[in-house]
Design a protein around this motif. Structure first.
Motif, PDB file in Angstrom:
ATOM      1  N   LEU A 271      20.628  80.257 -12.484  1.00  0.00           N
ATOM      2  CA  LEU A 271      21.103  79.081 -11.746  1.00  0.00           C
ATOM      3  C   LEU A 271      21.592  79.512 -10.360  1.00  0.00           C
ATOM      4  CD1 LEU A 271      21.845  76.116 -11.463  1.00  0.00           C
ATOM      5  CD2 LEU A 271      23.992  76.583 -12.653  1.00  0.00           C
TER       6      LEU A 271
ATOM      7  N   LEU B 147      20.160  78.198  -6.811  1.00  0.00           N
ATOM      8  CA  LEU B 147      20.954  77.624  -5.713  1.00  0.00           C
ATOM      9  C   LEU B 147      20.642  78.348  -4.403  1.00  0.00           C
ATOM     10  CD1 LEU B 147      24.439  77.115  -7.430  1.00  0.00           C
ATOM     11  CD2 LEU B 147      22.623  75.442  -7.103  1.00  0.00           C
TER      12      LEU B 147
ATOM     13  N   LEU C 259      17.331  77.144  -3.228  1.00  0.00           N
ATOM     14  CA  LEU C 259      17.414  75.774  -2.725  1.00  0.00           C
ATOM     15  C   LEU C 259      17.997  75.722  -1.313  1.00  0.00           C
ATOM     16  CD1 LEU C 259      18.634  73.845  -5.888  1.00  0.00           C
ATOM     17  CD2 LEU C 259      16.392  73.746  -4.820  1.00  0.00           C
ATOM     18  N   GLY C 260      18.509  76.853  -0.839  1.00  0.00           N
ATOM     19  CA  GLY C 260      18.960  76.872   0.553  1.00  0.00           C
ATOM     20  C   GLY C 260      20.446  77.023   0.754  1.00  0.00           C
ATOM     21  N   LEU C 261      21.200  77.338  -0.306  1.00  0.00           N
ATOM     22  CA  LEU C 261      22.623  77.591  -0.092  1.00  0.00           C
ATOM     23  C   LEU C 261      22.795  79.075   0.272  1.00  0.00           C
ATOM     24  CD1 LEU C 261      24.288  75.602  -3.017  1.00  0.00           C
ATOM     25  CD2 LEU C 261      23.334  74.801  -0.880  1.00  0.00           C
ATOM     26  N   PRO C 262      23.592  79.353   1.313  1.00  0.00           N
ATOM     27  CA  PRO C 262      23.716  80.740   1.791  1.00  0.00           C
ATOM     28  C   PRO C 262      24.704  81.533   0.937  1.00  0.00           C
ATOM     29  CG  PRO C 262      24.965  79.272   3.195  1.00  0.00           C
ATOM     30  CD  PRO C 262      24.343  78.415   2.132  1.00  0.00           C
ATOM     31  N   LEU C 263      24.326  81.858  -0.296  1.00  0.00           N
ATOM     32  CA  LEU C 263      25.295  82.395  -1.261  1.00  0.00           C
ATOM     33  C   LEU C 263      25.194  83.892  -1.491  1.00  0.00           C
ATOM     34  CD1 LEU C 263      25.054  79.636  -4.011  1.00  0.00           C
ATOM     35  CD2 LEU C 263      26.545  79.728  -2.025  1.00  0.00           C
TER      36      LEU C 263
ATOM     37  N   GLY D 235      18.300  80.805   1.002  1.00  0.00           N
ATOM     38  CA  GLY D 235      17.019  80.194   1.312  1.00  0.00           C
ATOM     39  C   GLY D 235      15.883  80.951   0.661  1.00  0.00           C
ATOM     40  N   LEU D 236      14.681  80.425   0.870  1.00  0.00           N
ATOM     41  CA  LEU D 236      13.522  81.015   0.210  1.00  0.00           C
ATOM     42  C   LEU D 236      13.143  82.363   0.812  1.00  0.00           C
ATOM     43  CD1 LEU D 236      11.550  77.702  -0.059  1.00  0.00           C
ATOM     44  CD2 LEU D 236      12.311  79.078  -1.993  1.00  0.00           C
ATOM     45  N   GLY D 237      13.586  82.607   2.061  1.00  0.00           N
ATOM     46  CA  GLY D 237      13.202  83.825   2.757  1.00  0.00           C
ATOM     47  C   GLY D 237      13.593  85.091   2.012  1.00  0.00           C
TER      48      GLY D 237
ATOM     49  N   ILE E  27       9.123  85.906   5.863  1.00  0.00           N
ATOM     50  CA  ILE E  27      10.542  85.598   5.660  1.00  0.00           C
ATOM     51  C   ILE E  27      10.963  84.434   6.549  1.00  0.00           C
ATOM     52  CG2 ILE E  27      12.897  86.487   5.938  1.00  0.00           C
ATOM     53  CD1 ILE E  27      11.838  89.221   5.104  1.00  0.00           C
TER      54      ILE E  27
ATOM     55  N   ALA F 167       9.485  81.171   5.143  1.00  0.00           N
ATOM     56  CA  ALA F 167      10.246  80.689   3.988  1.00  0.00           C
ATOM     57  C   ALA F 167      11.566  80.092   4.454  1.00  0.00           C
ATOM     58  CB  ALA F 167      10.477  81.829   3.002  1.00  0.00           C
TER      59      ALA F 167
ATOM     60  N   THR G   2      13.422  76.138   4.162  1.00  0.00           N
ATOM     61  CA  THR G   2      14.817  75.874   3.852  1.00  0.00           C
ATOM     62  C   THR G   2      15.514  75.082   4.955  1.00  0.00           C
ATOM     63  OG1 THR G   2      14.869  77.935   2.617  1.00  0.00           O
ATOM     64  CG2 THR G   2      16.980  76.984   3.205  1.00  0.00           C
TER      65      THR G   2
END
Lengths: 183, 201
Positions: free
Chosen positions: A64, A68, A71-75, A82-84, B101, B104, B108
Motif C-alpha cells: 500500500l 501511494l 500514485l504520486g505522493l512524495p513519500l 511518483g512513477l519515476g 524517469i 514517468a 504523476t
C-alpha cells in the motif's frame, strides 16, 4: 502471537503502517554524529512493519505504501515519489520491500511467542538485507548497465548501516511486543 | 490532498488525457526503451520528454525538483560509463533512463491522485477471481492517504517531545512510542470502520 482479528482491524493496521513507513522517511529524526545528517530509516520501517504485522499484513502495508508512492505522493525518503522512482536504478529495492517485510514477518511469527531479540535480528538480516539485496542488486546492475560485481561493490557500502538498522529494529520490536502482548 | 501530492494543476492536452491512456503510453515507452539503444536515440528521447514538459506547461522549478534526485546516481553512473565504456555508451545508458524517469514523473505531475486511484480500482477488478476485492483496495488507498499526515504528525510530536527532554535514549526511545501510537491509531480506525459496517467480509 496472533489473536483473531476482524477484517476491519486488518484494514486499519495495513493503512496505518503504510503511513508509519511514510512518516519514517519524511520526519528527519536522527543526528547520529551530533550534526543533522539525514539518515534514512525507511528500510527500518519495512523491517519493523513485517515484524509487527506478520507476513501477510506486513507485506500488504508495504505494498500500500508503494502504491501511494506510485500514485504520486512524495513519500520516499528525501521527498521522492511518483512513477519515476519505479524506472530508476533502485527500483529493485522497492520491488523487494514487500517481499523483505513478508520474510521478516514469516520468520518471526513462525517461531511464535515469546519474541526473542536474537531470532528477531536474524529475521531482519535475512529479510531486510539478504533477500532485499538479492532482488535489488541484479536490478541495479541491469538498469544501470553495470557488471553484477560493480553493483555488489556499490551496495556493500550500505551493509554496515543496514546491520545497525536491523539491530535497532530487533530491539524496538522486542519493546513493542512487551508493551502489546496481544499482538 | 492536492497539497500533499505532486500534481501541478493545468489544462494542457496532457492534463486532459485520461489517466489510463497516460499509464498505458508510459508502459509502452518503458518497453520500447529496451529495444531502442544508442546515444542519439537517448538524446532524442530526452528532448522529446522535455518538449512534453513544455506542452504541459510544467514550471522549470518543478522540473528541477524532479531532476535533482536523478543527479545523485546519474552523475556517478555517467562518470563510471565514460571511464569504462566511453562517451557513446554513457550517454546511451544514462540518457535513456533520465528520459524514462522524467516521463514517468510527467504522468504523476499531470494526473490527479483521485484519477490514478480510480485506474487502480478498475485495474484490480480482473483480480476478483483470485480473491482481491476492488472495493477493499479502494478503501485501503483512501485510508492510507489519510494515514500519512496522521502518522507524520505522530512522529513529529514524539520527536519534539524527546528533544524537549534532552533527546536522550537513542533511536529506540523515538521508534517505540511511534510504533505504539501507530497501533493505538489503528485500533481507533478499526473500531470506526466496524461502527460504519465497513470491511466486514
Amino acid at each position: 502471537m496472533a489473536r483473531p482479528r476482524s477484517s476491519a482491524q486488518d484494514l486499519a493496521l495495513i493503512a496505518t503502517f503504510a503511513g508509519f513507513i511514510a512518516a519514517l522517511g519524511l520526519v528527519p529524526a536522527f543526528s547520529p554524529f551530533g550534526f543533522p545528517v539525514p539518515v534514512t530509516i525507511q528500510s527500518l520501517g519495512i523491517m519493523l512493519t513485517g515484524a509487527i504485522l506478520g507476513a501477510r499484513r506486513g507485506a500488504s502495508a508495504v505494498l500500500l505504501f508503494l502504491a501511494l508512492v506510485a500514485l504520486g505522493l512524495p513519500l520516499l525518503s528525501g521527498g521522492r515519489g511518483g512513477l519515476g522512482v519505479f524506472a530508476g536504478p533502485s527500483a529493485g529495492y522497492l520491488i523487494g520491500f514487500p517481499i523483505a517485510a513478508a520474510v521478516v514477518g514469516w520468520l518471526i511469527h513462525r517461531r511464535g511467542a515469546p519474541y526473542s531479540p536474537v531470532w528477531g535480528f536474524f529475521a531482519m538480516v535475512v529479510g531486510g538485507i539478504a533477500v532485499l539485496y538479492s532482488i535489488g542488486i541484479p536490478v541495479t546492475a541491469w538498469r544501470a548497465d553495470l557488471s553484477l560485481w560493480a553493483a555488489v561493490t556499490g551496495s556493500s557500502l550500505f551493509v554496515v548501516g543496514d546491520l545497525v538498522k536491523a539491530l535497532i529494529a530487533a530491539s524496538v520490536a522486542g519493546a513493542v511486543f512487551r508493551a502489546r502482548p496481544d499482538l | 490532498m492536492t497539497t500533499l501530492g505532486l500534481y501541478v494543476p493545468g489544462n494542457s492536452p496532457l492534463h486532459r488525457m485520461p489517466a489510463s491512456a497516460k499509464l498505458l503510453l508510459l508502459v509502452a515507452a518503458a518497453i520500447g526503451s529496451l529495444f531502442v539503444t544508442g546515444p542519439y536515440a537517448a538524446l532524442a528521447a530526452c528532448a522529446f520528454v522535455l518538449t512534453l514538459y513544455a506542452v504541459a506547461r510544467i514550471p522549470w522549478r518543478v522540473l528541477l525538483v524532479q531532476a535533482r534526485p536523478i543527479a545523485w546516481f546519474g552523475v556517478p553512473l555517467l562518470a563510471f560509463h565514460v571511464i569504462v565504456n566511453g562517451w557513446a555508451k554513457a550517454v546511451a545508458v544514462v540518457g535513456m533512463f533520465v528520459a524514462l524517469i522524467l516521463l514517468a514523473a510527467l504522468v504523476t505531475l499531470t494526473t490527479r491522485v483521485v484519477d490514478l486511484t480510480d485506474v487502480v480500482v478498475r485495474g484490480v477488478r480482473p483480480l476478483r477471481r483470485v480473491g482481491v476485492d476492488p472495493e477493499r483496495v479502494g478503501l485501503l488507498v483512501a485510508l492510507g492517504i489519510r494515514a500519512v499526515p496522521v502518522m507524520v504528525t505522530v512522529a513529529a510530536e514524539v520527536r519534539d517531545a524527546r528533544r524537549a527532554r534532552g533527546g536522550a535514549g537513542g533511536p529506540s526511545a523515538y521508534l517505540v512510542p511511534v510504533v505504539l501510537r501507530a497501533l493505538r491509531q489503528a485500533d481507533r480506525v478499526g473500531e470506526a470502520l466496524v461502527a460504519r459496517g465497513a470491511g466486514e467480509s
